[in-house]
Design a protein around this motif. Sequence first.
Motif, mmCIF file in Angstrom:
data_model
loop_
_atom_site.group_PDB
_atom_site.id
_atom_site.type_symbol
_atom_site.label_atom_id
_atom_site.label_comp_id
_atom_site.label_asym_id
_atom_site.label_seq_id
_atom_site.Cartn_x
_atom_site.Cartn_y
_atom_site.Cartn_z
ATOM 1 N N UNK A 50 0.824 -1.209 0.000
ATOM 2 C CA UNK A 50 0.000 0.000 0.000
ATOM 3 C C UNK A 50 0.856 1.256 0.000
ATOM 4 N N UNK A 51 1.940 1.245 0.776
ATOM 5 C CA UNK A 51 2.837 2.406 0.801
ATOM 6 C C UNK A 51 3.507 2.608 -0.557
ATOM 7 N N UNK A 52 3.867 1.518 -1.251
ATOM 8 C CA UNK A 52 4.449 1.636 -2.585
ATOM 9 C C UNK A 52 3.438 2.218 -3.574
ATOM 10 N N UNK A 53 2.157 1.814 -3.442
ATOM 11 C CA UNK A 53 1.121 2.383 -4.308
ATOM 12 C C UNK A 53 0.963 3.876 -4.069
ATOM 13 N N UNK A 54 1.033 4.283 -2.800
ATOM 14 C CA UNK A 54 0.954 5.714 -2.483
ATOM 15 C C UNK A 54 2.146 6.464 -3.063
ATOM 16 N N UNK A 55 3.326 5.845 -2.978
ATOM 17 C CA UNK A 55 4.521 6.471 -3.544
ATOM 18 C C UNK A 55 4.378 6.654 -5.051
ATOM 19 N N UNK A 56 3.771 5.674 -5.730
ATOM 20 C CA UNK A 56 3.605 5.787 -7.182
ATOM 21 C C UNK A 56 2.663 6.920 -7.546
ATOM 22 N N UNK A 57 1.609 7.115 -6.740
ATOM 23 C CA UNK A 57 0.678 8.221 -6.996
ATOM 24 C C UNK A 57 1.392 9.560 -6.817
ATOM 25 N N UNK A 58 2.187 9.684 -5.758
ATOM 26 C CA UNK A 58 2.916 10.933 -5.527
ATOM 27 C C UNK A 58 3.901 11.201 -6.672
ATOM 28 N N UNK A 59 4.600 10.158 -7.090
ATOM 29 C CA UNK A 59 5.586 10.318 -8.169
ATOM 30 C C UNK A 59 4.893 10.723 -9.465
ATOM 31 N N UNK A 60 3.757 10.083 -9.774
ATOM 32 C CA UNK A 60 3.035 10.421 -10.993
ATOM 33 C C UNK A 60 2.487 11.844 -10.941
ATOM 34 N N UNK A 61 2.076 12.289 -9.752
ATOM 35 C CA UNK A 61 1.551 13.641 -9.629
ATOM 36 C C UNK A 61 2.645 14.688 -9.825
ATOM 37 N N UNK A 68 5.334 14.253 -11.597
ATOM 38 C CA UNK A 68 5.751 14.243 -13.002
ATOM 39 C C UNK A 68 4.672 14.763 -13.936
ATOM 40 N N UNK A 69 3.464 14.929 -13.448
ATOM 41 C CA UNK A 69 2.372 15.388 -14.291
ATOM 42 C C UNK A 69 1.940 14.364 -15.307
ATOM 43 N N UNK A 70 2.212 13.109 -15.020
ATOM 44 C CA UNK A 70 1.872 12.018 -15.935
ATOM 45 C C UNK A 70 0.626 11.307 -15.428
ATOM 46 N N UNK A 71 -0.329 11.092 -16.300
ATOM 47 C CA UNK A 71 -1.561 10.445 -15.877
ATOM 48 C C UNK A 71 -1.463 8.945 -15.757
ATOM 49 N N UNK A 72 -0.421 8.338 -16.341
ATOM 50 C CA UNK A 72 -0.278 6.886 -16.288
ATOM 51 C C UNK A 72 0.299 6.478 -14.941
ATOM 52 N N UNK A 73 -0.357 5.523 -14.310
ATOM 53 C CA UNK A 73 0.086 5.050 -13.010
ATOM 54 C C UNK A 73 0.633 3.646 -13.148
ATOM 55 N N UNK A 74 1.763 3.393 -12.507
ATOM 56 C CA UNK A 74 2.354 2.062 -12.453
ATOM 57 C C UNK A 74 3.286 2.012 -11.258
ATOM 58 N N UNK A 75 3.171 0.960 -10.450
ATOM 59 C CA UNK A 75 4.016 0.808 -9.270
ATOM 60 C C UNK A 75 5.370 0.272 -9.733
ATOM 61 N N UNK A 76 6.394 1.091 -9.586
ATOM 62 C CA UNK A 76 7.744 0.742 -10.025
ATOM 63 C C UNK A 76 8.541 0.171 -8.851
ATOM 64 N N UNK A 77 9.698 -0.378 -9.183
ATOM 65 C CA UNK A 77 10.578 -0.921 -8.157
ATOM 66 C C UNK A 77 11.074 0.181 -7.222
ATOM 67 N N UNK A 78 11.274 1.397 -7.768
ATOM 68 C CA UNK A 78 11.753 2.500 -6.936
ATOM 69 C C UNK A 78 10.722 2.875 -5.872
ATOM 70 N N UNK A 79 9.426 2.637 -6.160
ATOM 71 C CA UNK A 79 8.397 2.916 -5.156
ATOM 72 C C UNK A 79 8.521 1.967 -3.972
ATOM 73 N N UNK A 80 8.804 0.706 -4.264
ATOM 74 C CA UNK A 80 9.025 -0.257 -3.177
ATOM 75 C C UNK A 80 10.275 0.086 -2.379
ATOM 76 N N UNK A 81 11.331 0.534 -3.051
ATOM 77 C CA UNK A 81 12.552 0.896 -2.344
ATOM 78 C C UNK A 81 12.329 2.103 -1.436
ATOM 79 N N UNK A 82 11.518 3.054 -1.925
ATOM 80 C CA UNK A 82 11.208 4.225 -1.090
ATOM 81 C C UNK A 82 10.379 3.813 0.128
ATOM 82 N N UNK A 83 9.442 2.886 -0.089
ATOM 83 C CA UNK A 83 8.623 2.414 1.038
ATOM 84 C C UNK A 83 9.473 1.656 2.046
#
Length: 502
Positions: free
Chosen positions: A371-382, A384-399
């Motif tokens: 769940x924390x990685x999913x939240x990180x992906x939303x923050x990262x996408x916001x 970057x101004x990109x509408x495409x969402x995808x949970x990347x490996x960097x999101x898990x590392x940040x979590x």
Amino acid sequence: MQGKRMSKGWKTFAIWCTLILLFFAFFSFFRNQPRSDPWRTTQAFKTDLEANRIESVTPGRGFLVVTDDEGERYRVPGVLDGSLWKDLASHGVRVGAPATDQSSSAWPSFLTSWLPLLALVAVFVFLMRKMGGAQSIFALRKTTARLANTPSVTFAHVGGAGEAKERLADIVDFLKRPRAWEAAGAYLPSGVLLEGPPGCGKTLLARAMAGEAKVPFFEVSASEFVELFVGVGATRMRDLFEQAAKKVPAVIFIDELDAVGRRRGAASIGAGHQEREQTLNQLLVCLDGFRKRKGVIVVAATNRADILDAALLRPGRFDVRLKMPPLSQQGRAEVLSIHLQNKPVAGSVERTALAAETEGFSGAELESLVNEAALQSVRRSRRAGNGDLAIENEDFQAALAARNAKKGDFDQLDALLIESGSQLSQPNGKVVLRAILQDGSELTGEVVWADDHFLKLRASNGSATAVAKRSIARIEPIGDSAPVGLEHIFQDRWARMTPDSV
């Protein structure tokens, strides 16, 4: 459903209050009815007066109330005029105060007597409505268990725990096909006890078992049986089993069993302990008493199995005891795969590699990590101004980095040693250490368990050794953690006592 139960309870309470008040009202009214004195003629009155048989006369409205020397009362028509007054005085008759019609004062007297009681009843009803209605009194004996007719969770939603699922699969098959097992002379276990640390999936596994068998599932916490009033918990326990018996086959899940299942002893003094012990006694009877249950199985969960009463753990009550071990790497990968379902995950995310980085994580911690990685992906996408969402490996590392920062200086070894000061504890993951003893010798191995006085280590060759904590001078974790001195983790002042210091 809850509103209907409250309405029904309130109506019952109001009916009983009305009946009780009416009973006492009629009783008081008829008891206080004035006595009807007989009427006599004026000639009989004069005869008694001449014979000096009259004690007193009380004037009324158009009549006289006469009391003779034997205490009998009667009435005669007439008024107290001057001549009659002289006759009474000459015969020594006492004249009382004017009498009133008691029938006219019956209702004021009744209201004066019962107004305080009516006021108290009104205050009581007002307070009960503030507390949630009369249902809060009449429903004390009702169980607070939540019923799920058919849980949607199955074993497919449980990652890891392969041994536990395999053992519970037999119980599921028994619930589905009881005749096949009964033909072999087998019987359904009375209870299943799930033991393990918090977040290891005990509740989820119980729900999955009921979902696989497609049977009603009653879920309740053991602390809900303990109330201020002695006997309420035992009544609720009986009601729970009665409700489950109406829906057989059924599964009853009792979470945190140690709240009512603690070991009984002489130290249990006070109303709270009496309530808990009565609840425990009722649970023992419901599990295996004179009346045998069929089609109802009890699943309980606890992380303090060491303090449970021995009567609970005997065969016939909790026949099956399943310990939930820490998740292996494969188990963690399964849990991650389950929680990543229906989520936009990038192809660069490797479940196996992520499972290797999360050693010691429980199922709940892995869910929180996803769940924390999913939240990180939303923050990262916001950002970057990109509408495409995808949970990347960097999101898990940040979590993971955020979680390690919250963890601070404590690690699994710290938690194990601190917790073992009050109970028998097992590490939540693999913990390998080197123990330097007071005599200079060393012991190296993986921690099996620890309690208040001992630490058990398993060497690489499989041999196990239990060492007393008081004989350990220093503990060195084998890994990336810094060395930890025992005196900073576990302060056993009794172990350091000498005869001179006592």
